[in-house]
Design a protein around this motif. Structure first.
Motif, PDB file in Angstrom:
ATOM      1  N   GLY A  88       0.729 -10.335  10.842  1.00  0.00           N
ATOM      2  CA  GLY A  88       1.561  -9.133  11.006  1.00  0.00           C
ATOM      3  C   GLY A  88       0.969  -7.959  10.289  1.00  0.00           C
ATOM      4  N   CYS A  89       0.232  -7.138  10.987  1.00  0.00           N
ATOM      5  CA  CYS A  89      -0.489  -6.015  10.373  1.00  0.00           C
ATOM      6  C   CYS A  89       0.475  -4.959   9.849  1.00  0.00           C
ATOM      7  N   MET A  90       0.116  -4.368   8.726  1.00  0.00           N
ATOM      8  CA  MET A  90       0.980  -3.344   8.139  1.00  0.00           C
ATOM      9  C   MET A  90       0.785  -2.013   8.857  1.00  0.00           C
ATOM     10  N   SER A  91       1.807  -1.217   8.863  1.00  0.00           N
ATOM     11  CA  SER A  91       1.739   0.103   9.491  1.00  0.00           C
ATOM     12  C   SER A  91       0.965   1.066   8.609  1.00  0.00           C
ATOM     13  N   THR A  92       0.638   2.236   9.171  1.00  0.00           N
ATOM     14  CA  THR A  92      -0.083   3.253   8.404  1.00  0.00           C
ATOM     15  C   THR A  92       0.730   3.699   7.202  1.00  0.00           C
ATOM     16  N   GLU A  93       2.051   3.824   7.381  1.00  0.00           N
ATOM     17  CA  GLU A  93       2.919   4.253   6.277  1.00  0.00           C
ATOM     18  C   GLU A  93       2.924   3.224   5.151  1.00  0.00           C
ATOM     19  N   GLU A  94       3.003   1.914   5.515  1.00  0.00           N
ATOM     20  CA  GLU A  94       2.992   0.868   4.493  1.00  0.00           C
ATOM     21  C   GLU A  94       1.661   0.854   3.742  1.00  0.00           C
ATOM     22  N   GLN A  95       0.560   1.010   4.494  1.00  0.00           N
ATOM     23  CA  GLN A  95      -0.753   1.028   3.855  1.00  0.00           C
ATOM     24  C   GLN A  95      -0.870   2.189   2.877  1.00  0.00           C
ATOM     25  N   GLU A  96      -0.448   3.391   3.294  1.00  0.00           N
ATOM     26  CA  GLU A  96      -0.528   4.558   2.412  1.00  0.00           C
ATOM     27  C   GLU A  96       0.344   4.390   1.185  1.00  0.00           C
ATOM     28  N   GLN A  97       1.522   3.751   1.356  1.00  0.00           N
ATOM     29  CA  GLN A  97       2.413   3.554   0.215  1.00  0.00           C
ATOM     30  C   GLN A  97       1.761   2.652  -0.841  1.00  0.00           C
ATOM     31  N   ILE A  98       1.157   1.535  -0.373  1.00  0.00           N
ATOM     32  CA  ILE A  98       0.522   0.609  -1.326  1.00  0.00           C
ATOM     33  C   ILE A  98      -0.687   1.259  -1.992  1.00  0.00           C
ATOM     34  N   GLU A  99      -1.474   2.019  -1.203  1.00  0.00           N
ATOM     35  CA  GLU A  99      -2.644   2.685  -1.773  1.00  0.00           C
ATOM     36  C   GLU A  99      -2.246   3.698  -2.839  1.00  0.00           C
ATOM     37  N   ASN A 100      -1.147   4.441  -2.608  1.00  0.00           N
ATOM     38  CA  ASN A 100      -0.659   5.404  -3.607  1.00  0.00           C
ATOM     39  C   ASN A 100      -0.203   4.684  -4.865  1.00  0.00           C
ATOM     40  N   GLU A 101       0.470   3.518  -4.693  1.00  0.00           N
ATOM     41  CA  GLU A 101       0.913   2.754  -5.860  1.00  0.00           C
ATOM     42  C   GLU A 101      -0.281   2.278  -6.695  1.00  0.00           C
ATOM     43  N   LEU A 102      -1.332   1.801  -5.993  1.00  0.00           N
ATOM     44  CA  LEU A 102      -2.517   1.350  -6.726  1.00  0.00           C
ATOM     45  C   LEU A 102      -3.217   2.511  -7.419  1.00  0.00           C
ATOM     46  N   LYS A 103      -3.295   3.662  -6.727  1.00  0.00           N
ATOM     47  CA  LYS A 103      -3.982   4.831  -7.282  1.00  0.00           C
ATOM     48  C   LYS A 103      -3.262   5.359  -8.515  1.00  0.00           C
ATOM     49  N   ASN A 104      -1.932   5.344  -8.499  1.00  0.00           N
ATOM     50  CA  ASN A 104      -1.143   5.917  -9.591  1.00  0.00           C
ATOM     51  C   ASN A 104      -0.653   4.868 -10.579  1.00  0.00           C
ATOM     52  N   ASN A 105      -1.207   3.614 -10.457  1.00  0.00           N
ATOM     53  CA  ASN A 105      -0.817   2.528 -11.370  1.00  0.00           C
ATOM     54  C   ASN A 105       0.693   2.257 -11.332  1.00  0.00           C
ATOM     55  N   GLN A 106       1.274   2.354 -10.126  1.00  0.00           N
ATOM     56  CA  GLN A 106       2.693   2.083  -9.944  1.00  0.00           C
ATOM     57  C   GLN A 106       2.849   0.725  -9.288  1.00  0.00           C
ATOM     58  N   VAL A 107       3.658  -0.138  -9.865  1.00  0.00           N
ATOM     59  CA  VAL A 107       3.883  -1.462  -9.315  1.00  0.00           C
ATOM     60  C   VAL A 107       5.062  -1.400  -8.354  1.00  0.00           C
ATOM     61  N   GLY A 108       4.843  -1.839  -7.122  1.00  0.00           N
ATOM     62  CA  GLY A 108       5.886  -1.798  -6.104  1.00  0.00           C
ATOM     63  C   GLY A 108       6.947  -2.845  -6.332  1.00  0.00           C
ATOM     64  N   SER A 109       7.950  -2.815  -5.488  1.00  0.00           N
ATOM     65  CA  SER A 109       9.057  -3.755  -5.611  1.00  0.00           C
ATOM     66  C   SER A 109       8.739  -5.100  -5.000  1.00  0.00           C
ATOM     67  N   LYS A 110       7.777  -5.143  -4.045  1.00  0.00           N
ATOM     68  CA  LYS A 110       7.427  -6.393  -3.396  1.00  0.00           C
ATOM     69  C   LYS A 110       6.444  -7.177  -4.256  1.00  0.00           C
ATOM     70  N   SER A 111       6.563  -8.530  -4.149  1.00  0.00           N
ATOM     71  CA  SER A 111       5.643  -9.371  -4.929  1.00  0.00           C
ATOM     72  C   SER A 111       4.203  -9.166  -4.520  1.00  0.00           C
ATOM     73  N   SER A 112       3.988  -8.856  -3.210  1.00  0.00           N
ATOM     74  CA  SER A 112       2.614  -8.608  -2.757  1.00  0.00           C
ATOM     75  C   SER A 112       2.027  -7.400  -3.451  1.00  0.00           C
ATOM     76  N   SER A 113       2.839  -6.346  -3.603  1.00  0.00           N
ATOM     77  CA  SER A 113       2.349  -5.139  -4.282  1.00  0.00           C
ATOM     78  C   SER A 113       2.075  -5.418  -5.752  1.00  0.00           C
ATOM     79  N   ILE A 114       2.952  -6.221  -6.381  1.00  0.00           N
ATOM     80  CA  ILE A 114       2.760  -6.548  -7.794  1.00  0.00           C
ATOM     81  C   ILE A 114       1.446  -7.306  -7.984  1.00  0.00           C
TER      82      ILE A 114
END
Length: 587
Positions: free
Chosen positions: A524-550
């Motif tokens: 199940g491929c992620m959408s462009t919005e989901e990809q950008e959200q995770i990339e922003n979290e990684l760039k800004n050292n922000q841990v997301g709410s999902k375990s995958s992001s963590i």
């Protein structure tokens, strides 16, 4: 309070006094000795010196001629010059390879001949095509310069130029050099004209060395136009220099340069001409009448040496004691630091420098105390963070699911499968628990991920296939431990299982100065919005709410700490096709 004197002032007083005495005595003694020696050996030593100098120079330039002739017919240089002179627009992809091979050939020539300052290849328009030195002005035309030979021969004829400025370089307009020239030529096909000239430039001060002969003669070298190339004597005035150059007739000879005023000396001149360069080698010797009281000179020199030795010994003892006493005292205090837990008072005002040093050391010790507290606090914080990250790596759900698989296999009496899955689980727990933050070989990290995949294939039979692709020469690359398995787990849980069936590829490949450890799935491929959200979290050292992001954030941060800010997690998702999560590390 009395202001302490500085060590520098003490050293200056002692050594200035000592050096003035020594230099004064030896200057007088050496001057007298030189005058005596010059008078006795004028002509014979001059002829011997010039003959040796000519022989040495011709031998040396013969060697350099062979080098420039070989370099002028170098296959890579011929190829590069032919390309540059035959195209109007340069293909820099092709030119980059040519430039590398030409510069390599130049550096090889320079590496074996330290007198060579730089090498230049001049093209058909009179501008530099390649060079080994600094940046050359792009609009500089060598053909228009007076020192550049007006005509280049078709064969391996080497020409020389006298001293000239290197005004074609940026920021080096005042430097001077001498040069050798040869046409770039393929001697297997001498009729082919490459319209290029190879130029060797030399360090003037490294080219000529008179050695011990300078005690009897001064050396001067002039080129075929009468310009001075090298001169070890500045004693001739302008009139004497003109008189000497007017008498340099023929290939060799000798004559006397007369005294022109009371401040000058007559000179014996002996000269010969190099058969290689055409330059004249000149030996100069002063003919001043000197005092012939050799006995007085010897006794004076002897007592001067004794006095100098005594002065140096006494001064050395005084200076040594003056310098070492406060330093030794301070060193003894430093030795007490480990025994007294940084509670030593280092203050010492015996000299200005020691006062600054001791006061600074006191400040440093106080700073060390503060830093010790900060380090202990940071170590405790880091330990807590490591424990939390380790707890995340050992996923309780994964352990529970694996035990459920073993239970099901036990009910079905599949002992072989139970043995295999238990062995795999034991290896995973051992690998995860012991030293989870060490650097391991990439092959071990891949084996750990494969063990995880084998257990998942028991849990989800016939749900996915996987493949590992990587070159064997990268198997021993060191990587942080436990960075690959969480990404594989995300690919299965959030990708393949959503689709129902799919494939997963672990790919290792090189990219410029980096190595990419990629996990590719067609789930199940992620959408462009989901990809950008995770990339922003990684760039800004922000841990997301999902375990995958963590998990991704944890890996991203560890990789950045290990390899720097240019490394970390890279995401590339083609919606409806596949998702690639890459770990970028430094080679």
């Amino acid at each position: 309070m009395k202001r302490p004197s500085s060590l520098r002032s003490k050293i200056n007083v002692y050594f200035i006094t000592m050096l003035v005495v020594i230099l004064g005595i030896f200057s007088l003694a050496i001057t007298q000795y030189f005058k005596e020696t010059f008078r006795e050996n004028a002509v014979s030593n001059g002829e011997q010196l010039v003959g040796q100098s000519i022989s040495t120079m011709d031998t040396y330039f013969s060697h350099l001629k062979k080098i420039i002739q070989v370099l002028g017919s170098n296959e890579n240089i011929l190829k590069a010059v032919q390309y540059r002179n035959s195209v109007d627009e340069i293909d820099y992809k092709y030119e980059l390879a040519n430039k590398w091979t030409v510069e390599y050939a130049m550096q090889n020539a320079i590496g074996y001949n330290y007198d060579i300052k730089d090498i230049i290849i001049i093209g058909k328009e009179g501008t530099a095509l390649y060079h080994s030195g600094g940046s050359i002005k792009s609009d500089y035309n060598f053909w228009e310069q007076d020192w550049f030979p007006s005509k280049q021969d078709d064969y391996a004829i080497v020409k020389f130029t006298g001293l000239h400025e290197q005004d074609y370089y940026f920021n080096k307009t005042d430097e001077q050099t001498i040069s050798m020239f040869i046409p770039v030529k393929d001697y297997r096909n001498v009729h082919k004209d490459y319209n290029a000239t190879l130029v060797f430039n030399f360090y003037v001060d490294k080219m000529f060395y008179s050695g011990d002969l300078s005690f009897s003669h001064a050396i001067m070298i002039v080129d075929s136009q009468g310009n001075t190339v090298w001169n070890t004597s500045n004693n001739l005035n302008g009139e004497q220099m003109l008189q000497m150059k007017q008498q340099l007739i023929g290939d060799k000879g000798s004559f006397i340069v007369d005294q022109t005023d009371s401040d000058t000396s007559p000179y014996s001149v002996v000269y010969d001409t190099s058969q290689i360069t055409g330059w004249k080698n000149i030996g100069l010797k002063s003919l001043d009448e000197v005092d012939r009281h050799i006995h007085v000179l010897i006794m004076f020199s002897f007592y001067s040496v004794l006095a100098t030795i005594a002065a140096v010994l006494i001064s050395s003892m005084i200076i040594s004691k003056s310098i070492t006493k406060p330093i030794t005292k301070l060193a003894q205090k430093f030795k007490r630091i480990p025994l007294e837990s940084l509670e030593v008072d280092l203050y010492d005002d015996s000299t200005k420098e020691i006062l600054i040093l001791s006061a600074t050391a006191d400040k440093m010790i106080n700073k060390i105390k503060d830093l010790n507290h900060e380090v202990l606090f940071e170590q405790a914080s880091a330990k807590d963070a490591q424990v939390r990250a380790l707890q995340h790596q050992i996923n309780p759900h994964f352990l529970n699911n694996t035990l459920q698989i073993i239970k099901a296999l036990a009910l079905s009496n599949d002992s072989q499968a139970i043995s295999e899955i238990s062995t795999i689980l034991g290896k995973m727990l051992t690998y995860s628990i012991y030293q989870p933050y060490e650097m391991v070989e990439l092959m071990k990290e891949i084996h750990h991920a494969e063990n995880f995949l084998k257990i998942q294939m028991y849990r989800y039979p016939n749900m996915f296939d996987y493949e590992v692709v990587f070159p064997e020469d990268l198997s021993s690359v060191k990587v942080p431990k436990l960075i690959l398995q969480p990404i594989v787990e995300n690919a299965i849980q959030h990708g393949i299982l959503k689709k129902g069936h799919g494939y997963l590829v672990i790919s290792i490949q090189e990219e410029d100065e980096h190595i990419l450890i990629s996990v590719i799935d067609n789930g199940g491929c992620m959408s462009t919005e989901e990809q950008e959200q995770i990339e922003n979290e990684l760039k800004n050292n922000q841990v997301g709410s999902k375990s995958s992001s963590i998990g991704l954030a944890n890996i991203h941060e560890r990789v950045k700490i290990s390899y720097g800010g240019n490394c970390g997690i890279r995401i590339n998702s083609e919606y409806g096709k596949q998702t690639t999560i890459s770990i970028v590390i430094q080679k």
